[in-house]
Design an enzyme around this catalytic site. Structure first.
Site, PDB file in Angstrom:
ATOM      1  N   ASP A 136      51.274 -52.280 104.983  1.00 19.25           N
ATOM      2  CA  ASP A 136      50.919 -51.157 105.132  1.00 19.25           C
ATOM      3  C   ASP A 136      50.607 -49.772 104.334  1.00 19.25           C
ATOM      4  O   ASP A 136      49.857 -49.468 103.403  1.00 19.25           O
ATOM      5  CB  ASP A 136      51.439 -50.262 106.659  1.00 19.25           C
ATOM      6  CG  ASP A 136      52.384 -50.087 106.853  1.00 19.25           C
ATOM      7  OD1 ASP A 136      53.591 -50.599 106.441  1.00 19.25           O
ATOM      8  OD2 ASP A 136      52.789 -49.831 107.991  1.00 19.25           O
TER       9      ASP A 136
ATOM     10  N   ASP B 104      48.126 -63.946 116.054  1.00 15.97           N
ATOM     11  CA  ASP B 104      48.617 -64.469 115.845  1.00 15.97           C
ATOM     12  C   ASP B 104      50.538 -65.686 116.968  1.00 15.97           C
ATOM     13  O   ASP B 104      50.726 -66.360 115.778  1.00 15.97           O
ATOM     14  CB  ASP B 104      49.849 -63.988 114.621  1.00 15.97           C
ATOM     15  CG  ASP B 104      49.065 -63.571 112.864  1.00 15.97           C
ATOM     16  OD1 ASP B 104      47.817 -64.352 113.034  1.00 15.97           O
ATOM     17  OD2 ASP B 104      49.527 -63.640 112.311  1.00 15.97           O
TER      18      ASP B 104
END
Length: 735
Positions: free
Chosen positions: A448, A142
């Site tokens: 998550d 990223d």
């Protein structure tokens, strides 16, 4: 449906011993809490001053909050289980039907997460003891850095020698850095020794090239000409504004993709997804969703493992251990993911920053596992692809592993590189279910946890596996500020979930068991603990200076429930910590860190959530640094807490420590100057004890403020500010 009498399970579930002892302890604490509540109500100072009444009421509210939170932590631990996979049975029955496995490694910044560390994680999973034609590794970069891409090219070349080396020497762990750091040279065979030393030198040379390139932040021209992938960076304007960069570095289908022994290599893919300033990229959740889509076209493994770039594989058999759960003929079809614990290999002996989470991982998570399965914690997790992509669990649905393994991809690597780019574009997700019901849920700093809840809400179960040999090892923060910032992000994200429609009590209502809903609240309410904790460690100390008693006299029988609850709870906590492999000093550090986190990290997390609700703040994702300079590392190894930075968090810690110190001085003065010493100790005994305990906990803060000479001491500006604020607070309390 009749059960197969010849069926032998691929895993076993055993009840954890000692549950009766825990239940007796919980019952005794509950009785003590009831007596404390009775005391607070019965002896409420109705006729006293307004300050005393409000102080008493606030303390009672804090104690009610602590009691409620204790109840939350107790419920999931009422029953606990341990899981035991049988890898040999899997190999005997299903070796030919093993599914494809796609491994996702995520990185975001080549400075904070050095490429040399990233490739160690990549190499460790490339070397799994698993058929290479069924193994594909994807790196999501990223940061869009050509430095990371260069490191991946080096890793692809080195893997041709590293993978055969791992098999020859039965290497564990299979991260080169971790292995060579502790391995002993083989001295029984000169030929083997020569080979061992040559591979070690190859690795050290590779690491040196990568670190040198990273240091100068430039790829040499001759290296850039060796691979077409570097041309992609000619069009990159910044890491937040660039096209998709997708390169298949090793195509596992290519008959020429072999190691030095002629054995096939696993597929290796580099991906830097497209980013544009006008689109929100959703941090790690967006990166994972792009990987899911791209991998579905290239390899489409039925099982997905996701790892942070600092979590290398510590056990080459982890895939097969996990498959024992997914491929079990009777219970496997209902399992969505297998979660491994997040364990760190750079902890000091006494865990100076309390980063082992040993009680949570060894005692609390097995309790959650017994309900319906653990939370997804963002790394070290094996997923069933279809569960991650939004499919609901249905009882009639059975997996045909043979059929799933027959799917083939016909396009060449170059064609796939072009056709898959659109799948990593931010425009692809527009007006779709991606980030909402498919893939990882977007919009939260802790994507998550909400993703795991969403999967469980669709009917799936999960498994918590804490094997004898740790499956994955990572890097814990090595400074206090890194630790506090990391917990600030976690606490903020969890509370954000609790205050949204994804709150487990609402989102999971009638979809998951009530006990599991409450288990999520334990972590969702981390940040909410800040208010009660701050009140309890500040107000009694200031009231001591004012001469306001807030606890029963030491001669009164009402002191017993306070003493019993406090002593029993901490003694049991110490016993658990030691039983889980910790030390007494480690437990003390753990208690200190929980107080530090509740008064700083969670306070700012709570404040940020309030500001978000009012529209004054936006979500941000902070990456925890994985590197530190030599000075900091040396102090970390010496177990000296690092205070050498200016931060509002340190302002709070230092101010609270000075309030406790001044209050203790005031208490000692009161005892010495008062003619009736015993009367003062009788009335204020528990408050004085609380102040002295807080001073003991804050001892490292006083060292950093007044005694230390190294660069890890508290900055002078923080020291002056804390003393002035503490004196002001104590003066106002007295008058």
């Amino acid at each position: 449906m009749a059960k197969n009498e010849d069926y032998v399970p691929l895993f076993e579930t055993r009840q954890v011993k000692g549950s009766i002892l825990f239940r007796l302890f919980a019952a005794s604490i509950l009785v003590g809490i009831c007596f404390i509540c009775m005391y607070r109500v019965r002896f409420f100072p109705v006729g006293s001053s307004k300050v005393e009444r409000w102080s008493w009421f606030g303390l009672f509210m804090s104690e009610l909050w602590f009691s409620f939170y204790w109840f939350l932590t107790t419920v999931p631990r009422w029953n606990s289980v341990h899981r035991f996979p049988y890898k040999d049975r899997l190999s005997q029955r299903l070796e030919k039907d093993l599914p494809g496995v796609d491994i996702f490694v995520c990185t975001a910044d080549p400075i904070i997460e050095p490429p040399s560390m990233v490739i160690n994680t990549v190499l460790s999973v490339m070397a799994y003891n698993y058929p290479p034609d069924k193994l594909s590794i994807y790196l999501s970069d990223d940061g869009g850095s050509e430095l990371t891409f260069y490191a991946m090219l080096e890793a692809a070349t080195f893997s041709k020698k590293w993978l055969p080396f791992c098999k020859m020497f039965k290497v564990e762990p299979r991260s080169p850095e971790a292995y060579f750091r502790t391995a002993v040279e083989p001295d029984n065979d000169p030929v083997m020794l020569q080979h061992w030393l040559s591979v070690k030198k190859l690795y050290e040379d590779m690491r040196m090239r990568i670190e040198t390139t990273t240091k100068f932040n430039r790829i040499p021209g001759d290296i850039r000409e060796q691979h077409k992938g570097f041309r992609e960076w000619d069009c990159v304007s910044s890491k937040r504004d660039h096209q998709t960069i997708l390169q298949i570095l090793i195509d596992g289908r290519d008959p020429n993709a072999v190691d030095i022994e002629g054995k096939p290599l696993p597929t290796l893919v580099y991906l830097a997804r497209e980013k544009r300033p006008q689109f929100h990229h959703h941090f790690k959740a967006g990166a994972m969703n792009a990987l899911i889509r791209v991998s579905s076209r290239i390899s489409n493994g039925s099982i997905i493992l996701n790892l942070d770039c600092d979590m290398y594989s510590n056990d080459s058999e982890s895939i097969k251990h996990s498959l024992c759960f997914f491929m079990d003929e009777e219970k496997g079809d209902e399992i969505a993911y297998v979660q491994y614990p997040q364990i760190f290999d750079n902890l000091t002996k006494h865990e100076i920053y309390g980063s082992s989470y040993r009680v949570i991982l060894k005692l609390e998570f097995p309790g959650v596992d017994a309900i319906r399965g653990p939370f997804y914690i963002g790394t070290g997790c094996f997923f069933r692809r279809e569960a991650l992509c939004g499919k609901k669990w249905e009882k009639e649905c059975k997996v045909d592993w043979k059929r799933m393994n027959n799917r083939k991809v016909e396009e060449t690597a170059s064609v796939l590189e072009q056709t898959c780019k659109v799948l990593a574009s931010p425009t692809f997700e527009q007006n779709t279910l991606w980030g909402k019901e498919m893939g990882l849920i977007c919009g939260f700093p802790v994507e998550d946890v909400i993703t795991g809840l969403s999967i469980q809400r669709r009917g799936w179960k999960s498994i918590y596996l804490y094997p004898e040999r740790e499956g994955f090892l990572g890097v814990a923060p090595t400074t206090l500020l890194q630790t506090l910032i990391q917990h600030k992000r976690w606490g903020e994200g969890h509370l954000q979930i609790f205050l949204s429609r994804y709150c487990s009590l609402i989102y999971g209502h009638k979809r998951i068991p009530l006990k599991l809903q409450l288990a999520y609240c334990i972590f969702n309410l981390w940040a909410a603990n800040c208010l009660a904790t701050l009140y309890y460690i500040v107000v009694p100390c200031l009231c001591l200076l004012k001469g306001i008693p807030l606890f029963p006299k030491t001669s009164s029988p009402w002191v017993l429930p306070f003493a019993c609850v406090a002593f029993a709870h901490r003694a049991y906590s110490l016993g658990e910590f030691l039983w889980c492999g910790g030390t007494f000093r480690g437990w003390c550090n753990d208690q200190r860190m929980w107080m530090f986190k509740r008064t700083t990290s969670y306070f700012f997390a709570f404040l940020d959530n309030i500001l978000k609700l009012l529209g004054y703040s936006k979500a941000a994702f902070v990456i925890t640094e994985k590197i530190a300079d030599d000075d900091v590392c040396k102090r970390y190894e010496q177990e000296l807490i690092e205070f050498g930075a200016t931060s509002p968090m340190f302002d709070i810690l230092a101010t609270l420590a000075m309030i406790h110190l001044f209050s203790s001085f005031g208490a000692i003065k009161k005892v010495i100057l008062d003619a009736d010493h015993s009367k003062v100790l009788d009335i204020f005994g528990l408050q004085i004890l609380l102040c002295l305990l807080l001073v003991t906990i804050n001892w490292p803060v006083y060292q950093a403020l007044f005694f230390r000479k190294d660069n890890g001491k508290m900055p002078r500006s923080v020291a002056y500010k804390s003393i002035i604020l503490a004196l002001l607070a104590c003066t106002l309390a007295m008058y």
